[in-house]
Design a protein around this motif. Structure first.
Motif, PDB file in Angstrom:
ATOM      1  N   LEU A  50       0.816  -1.213   0.000  1.00 24.32           N
ATOM      2  CA  LEU A  50       0.000   0.000   0.000  1.00 24.32           C
ATOM      3  C   LEU A  50       0.851   1.264   0.000  1.00 24.32           C
ATOM      4  CD1 LEU A  50      -2.710  -1.074   2.618  1.00 24.32           C
ATOM      5  CD2 LEU A  50      -2.893  -1.100   0.128  1.00 24.32           C
ATOM      6  N   ILE A  51       2.169   1.105  -0.002  1.00 24.11           N
ATOM      7  CA  ILE A  51       3.074   2.249   0.045  1.00 24.11           C
ATOM      8  C   ILE A  51       3.525   2.625  -1.360  1.00 24.11           C
ATOM      9  CG2 ILE A  51       5.223   3.151   0.985  1.00 24.11           C
ATOM     10  CD1 ILE A  51       3.079   2.536   3.060  1.00 24.11           C
ATOM     11  N   LYS A  52       3.415   3.909  -1.686  1.00 26.15           N
ATOM     12  CA  LYS A  52       3.854   4.399  -2.992  1.00 26.15           C
ATOM     13  C   LYS A  52       5.312   4.852  -2.917  1.00 26.15           C
ATOM     14  CE  LYS A  52      -0.598   6.161  -4.686  1.00 26.15           C
ATOM     15  NZ  LYS A  52      -1.311   7.371  -5.154  1.00 26.15           N
ATOM     16  N   GLY A  53       5.936   4.943  -4.082  1.00 22.04           N
ATOM     17  CA  GLY A  53       7.263   5.527  -4.166  1.00 22.04           C
ATOM     18  C   GLY A  53       8.400   4.629  -3.763  1.00 22.04           C
ATOM     19  N   SER A  60      -1.978   0.665  -3.954  1.00 18.69           N
ATOM     20  CA  SER A  60      -2.765   1.719  -3.303  1.00 18.69           C
ATOM     21  C   SER A  60      -3.792   2.356  -4.242  1.00 18.69           C
ATOM     22  CB  SER A  60      -1.849   2.787  -2.706  1.00 18.69           C
ATOM     23  OG  SER A  60      -1.041   3.379  -3.701  1.00 18.69           O
ATOM     24  N   PRO A  61      -3.520   2.488  -5.568  1.00 12.76           N
ATOM     25  CA  PRO A  61      -4.552   3.039  -6.443  1.00 12.76           C
ATOM     26  C   PRO A  61      -5.831   2.204  -6.491  1.00 12.76           C
ATOM     27  CG  PRO A  61      -2.423   3.235  -7.499  1.00 12.76           C
ATOM     28  CD  PRO A  61      -2.219   2.380  -6.278  1.00 12.76           C
ATOM     29  N   VAL A  62      -5.708   0.897  -6.238  1.00 14.10           N
ATOM     30  CA  VAL A  62      -6.916   0.053  -6.184  1.00 14.10           C
ATOM     31  C   VAL A  62      -7.789   0.476  -5.013  1.00 14.10           C
ATOM     32  CG1 VAL A  62      -7.789  -2.294  -5.917  1.00 14.10           C
ATOM     33  CG2 VAL A  62      -5.693  -1.878  -7.227  1.00 14.10           C
ATOM     34  N   VAL A  63      -7.146   0.735  -3.875  1.00 17.41           N
ATOM     35  CA  VAL A  63      -7.876   1.187  -2.688  1.00 17.41           C
ATOM     36  C   VAL A  63      -8.452   2.582  -2.928  1.00 17.41           C
ATOM     37  CG1 VAL A  63      -7.698   1.703  -0.226  1.00 17.41           C
ATOM     38  CG2 VAL A  63      -6.372  -0.184  -1.201  1.00 17.41           C
ATOM     39  N   GLU A  64      -7.660   3.441  -3.529  1.00 20.33           N
ATOM     40  CA  GLU A  64      -8.108   4.814  -3.783  1.00 20.33           C
ATOM     41  C   GLU A  64      -9.314   4.848  -4.723  1.00 20.33           C
ATOM     42  OE1 GLU A  64      -4.628   6.616  -5.310  1.00 20.33           O
ATOM     43  OE2 GLU A  64      -3.650   6.833  -3.354  1.00 20.33           O
ATOM     44  N   MET A  65      -9.347   3.927  -5.670  1.00 20.33           N
ATOM     45  CA  MET A  65     -10.462   3.899  -6.614  1.00 20.33           C
ATOM     46  C   MET A  65     -11.795   3.740  -5.886  1.00 20.33           C
ATOM     47  SD  MET A  65     -11.226   1.286  -9.800  1.00 20.33           S
ATOM     48  CE  MET A  65     -11.380  -0.157  -8.741  1.00 20.33           C
ATOM     49  N   PHE A  66     -11.784   2.942  -4.820  1.00 20.50           N
ATOM     50  CA  PHE A  66     -13.017   2.688  -4.086  1.00 20.50           C
ATOM     51  C   PHE A  66     -13.266   3.711  -2.976  1.00 20.50           C
ATOM     52  CE2 PHE A  66     -12.122  -1.528  -5.885  1.00 20.50           C
ATOM     53  CZ  PHE A  66     -13.358  -1.805  -6.462  1.00 20.50           C
ATOM     54  N   ASP A  69     -13.941   7.734  -4.620  1.00 24.60           N
ATOM     55  CA  ASP A  69     -15.242   7.923  -5.265  1.00 24.60           C
ATOM     56  C   ASP A  69     -16.085   6.675  -5.034  1.00 24.60           C
ATOM     57  OD1 ASP A  69     -17.463   8.225  -6.917  1.00 24.60           O
ATOM     58  OD2 ASP A  69     -16.322   9.298  -8.451  1.00 24.60           O
ATOM     59  N   PRO A  70     -17.137   6.776  -4.223  1.00 25.19           N
ATOM     60  CA  PRO A  70     -17.946   5.597  -3.875  1.00 25.19           C
ATOM     61  C   PRO A  70     -18.875   5.130  -4.993  1.00 25.19           C
ATOM     62  CG  PRO A  70     -18.919   7.551  -2.901  1.00 25.19           C
ATOM     63  CD  PRO A  70     -17.617   7.994  -3.545  1.00 25.19           C
ATOM     64  N   THR A  71     -18.816   5.779  -6.161  1.00 23.87           N
ATOM     65  CA  THR A  71     -19.736   5.430  -7.251  1.00 23.87           C
ATOM     66  C   THR A  71     -19.674   3.949  -7.579  1.00 23.87           C
ATOM     67  OG1 THR A  71     -19.446   7.639  -8.200  1.00 23.87           O
ATOM     68  CG2 THR A  71     -20.447   5.963  -9.599  1.00 23.87           C
ATOM     69  N   LEU A  72     -18.466   3.411  -7.688  1.00 22.78           N
ATOM     70  CA  LEU A  72     -18.318   2.002  -8.032  1.00 22.78           C
ATOM     71  C   LEU A  72     -18.446   1.102  -6.808  1.00 22.78           C
ATOM     72  CD1 LEU A  72     -15.355   2.150 -10.593  1.00 22.78           C
ATOM     73  CD2 LEU A  72     -17.808   2.096 -11.054  1.00 22.78           C
ATOM     74  N   SER A  73     -17.816   1.490  -5.702  1.00 26.29           N
ATOM     75  CA  SER A  73     -17.837   0.633  -4.518  1.00 26.29           C
ATOM     76  C   SER A  73     -19.228   0.482  -3.928  1.00 26.29           C
ATOM     77  CB  SER A  73     -16.883   1.175  -3.454  1.00 26.29           C
ATOM     78  OG  SER A  73     -17.249   2.488  -3.057  1.00 26.29           O
ATOM     79  N   SER A  74     -20.086   1.489  -4.112  1.00 20.59           N
ATOM     80  CA  SER A  74     -21.438   1.407  -3.547  1.00 20.59           C
ATOM     81  C   SER A  74     -22.274   0.337  -4.233  1.00 20.59           C
ATOM     82  CB  SER A  74     -22.137   2.762  -3.654  1.00 20.59           C
ATOM     83  OG  SER A  74     -22.281   3.157  -5.007  1.00 20.59           O
ATOM     84  N   SER A  75     -21.845  -0.109  -5.388  1.00 25.70           N
ATOM     85  CA  SER A  75     -22.607  -1.135  -6.106  1.00 25.70           C
ATOM     86  C   SER A  75     -22.723  -2.424  -5.315  1.00 25.70           C
ATOM     87  CB  SER A  75     -21.950  -1.427  -7.468  1.00 25.70           C
ATOM     88  OG  SER A  75     -22.016  -0.299  -8.307  1.00 25.70           O
ATOM     89  N   ILE A  76     -21.745  -2.677  -4.460  1.00 23.07           N
ATOM     90  CA  ILE A  76     -21.756  -3.919  -3.690  1.00 23.07           C
ATOM     91  C   ILE A  76     -22.937  -3.975  -2.725  1.00 23.07           C
ATOM     92  CG2 ILE A  76     -20.361  -3.163  -1.720  1.00 23.07           C
ATOM     93  CD1 ILE A  76     -18.873  -5.838  -1.938  1.00 23.07           C
ATOM     94  N   HIS A  77     -23.496  -2.811  -2.406  1.00 26.28           N
ATOM     95  CA  HIS A  77     -24.641  -2.770  -1.492  1.00 26.28           C
ATOM     96  C   HIS A  77     -25.954  -3.146  -2.196  1.00 26.28           C
ATOM     97  CE1 HIS A  77     -22.044  -1.027   1.483  1.00 26.28           C
ATOM     98  NE2 HIS A  77     -21.776   0.017   0.726  1.00 26.28           N
ATOM     99  N   HIS A  78     -25.879  -3.405  -3.485  1.00 23.34           N
ATOM    100  CA  HIS A  78     -27.084  -3.734  -4.252  1.00 23.34           C
ATOM    101  C   HIS A  78     -27.014  -5.143  -4.841  1.00 23.34           C
ATOM    102  CE1 HIS A  78     -28.390   0.487  -4.033  1.00 23.34           C
ATOM    103  NE2 HIS A  78     -27.118   0.788  -4.253  1.00 23.34           N
ATOM    104  N   LEU A  79     -26.250  -6.004  -4.189  1.00 19.61           N
ATOM    105  CA  LEU A  79     -26.129  -7.369  -4.681  1.00 19.61           C
ATOM    106  C   LEU A  79     -27.470  -8.096  -4.713  1.00 19.61           C
ATOM    107  CD1 LEU A  79     -22.817  -8.535  -2.940  1.00 19.61           C
ATOM    108  CD2 LEU A  79     -23.161  -8.063  -5.370  1.00 19.61           C
ATOM    109  N   ASN A  80     -28.366  -7.722  -3.788  1.00 18.61           N
ATOM    110  CA  ASN A  80     -29.666  -8.382  -3.763  1.00 18.61           C
ATOM    111  C   ASN A  80     -30.442  -8.147  -5.055  1.00 18.61           C
ATOM    112  OD1 ASN A  80     -29.868  -5.639  -2.986  1.00 18.61           O
ATOM    113  ND2 ASN A  80     -31.892  -5.995  -2.092  1.00 18.61           N
TER     114      ASN A  80
END
Length: 205
Positions: A50-53, A60-66, A69-80
């Protein structure tokens, strides 16, 4: 060296010991030859990712993506909703359109996504370190869904005699330029894939 770490770590912090806890040996004062063991914090091999440089790959960019901006990560709350929808992928349900179409029309999300995929591809370096022989003898390889070519650059440098093709959607590769043994081709893998000796498909779980 004096007692640099002070008192022992707060017991309340020890639940995270599997991630960053370490036991270190420190020397006493100059007039003492006694050694003491105290609990302190240090990065484990997993958390160093998770350390850059640094010279090591960083995801770390994978973590930052979620997180950024919660736009993509919030999708997991709609699995039903996805479980009851037989025809549409999860992101199409939550975003109202296919993921690639959404990314194409939202540059900020696309940039975060590409950075995340590129950082994840850096892990290929670790795999090739001890298993490069798996690709020896090949003349051509197609990286299906190869994105901006991070994995491709690693391969093209490791195997300069190998012809490497990055195959992704036209909007992904339209501004990318190849060089030497590396080229970019736009298309849809569900229609056809360029002819080659081997196909590389990388899936992140």
């Amino acid at each position: 060296m004096g007692d640099a770490f002070g008192s022992a770590v707060n017991p309340a912090c020890r639940d995270h010991g599997g991630i960053i806890r370490a036991v270190v040996t420190i020397h006493g004062d100059d007039d003492s030859n006694q050694e003491k063991e105290k609990e302190a914090f240090a990065l484990t091999a997993a958390s160093e990712l998770l350390i850059k440089g640094t010279e090591n790959p960083s995801i770390s960019p994978v973590v930052e993506m979620f997180l950024d901006d919660p736009t993509l990560s919030s999708s997991i709350h709609h699995l039903n909703k996805w479980f009851y929808d037989e025809n549409r992928p999860l992101y199409e349900i939550t975003l109202g359109k296919p993921l690639w179409e959404f990314l194409d029309k939202n540059p900020t999300n696309l940039s975060l996504f590409n950075d995340a995929m590129a950082s994840d591809s850096q892990m290929i370096k670790l795999a090739l370190k001890d298993h490069h022989m798996a690709f020896e003898g090949l003349e051509t390889i197609v990286d299906v869904g190869g994105g901006t070519g991070t994995t491709a650059q690693i391969f093209s440098e490791k195997f300069p005699e190998l012809k490497y093709i990055v195959f992704d959607l036209p909007q992904v590769v339209k501004i990318l330029k190849g060089c030497n043994n590396l080229s970019f081709v736009g298309g849809d893998m569900f229609d056809s894939i360029p002819k080659d000796d081997a196909i590389l498909l990388k899936v992140s779980i």
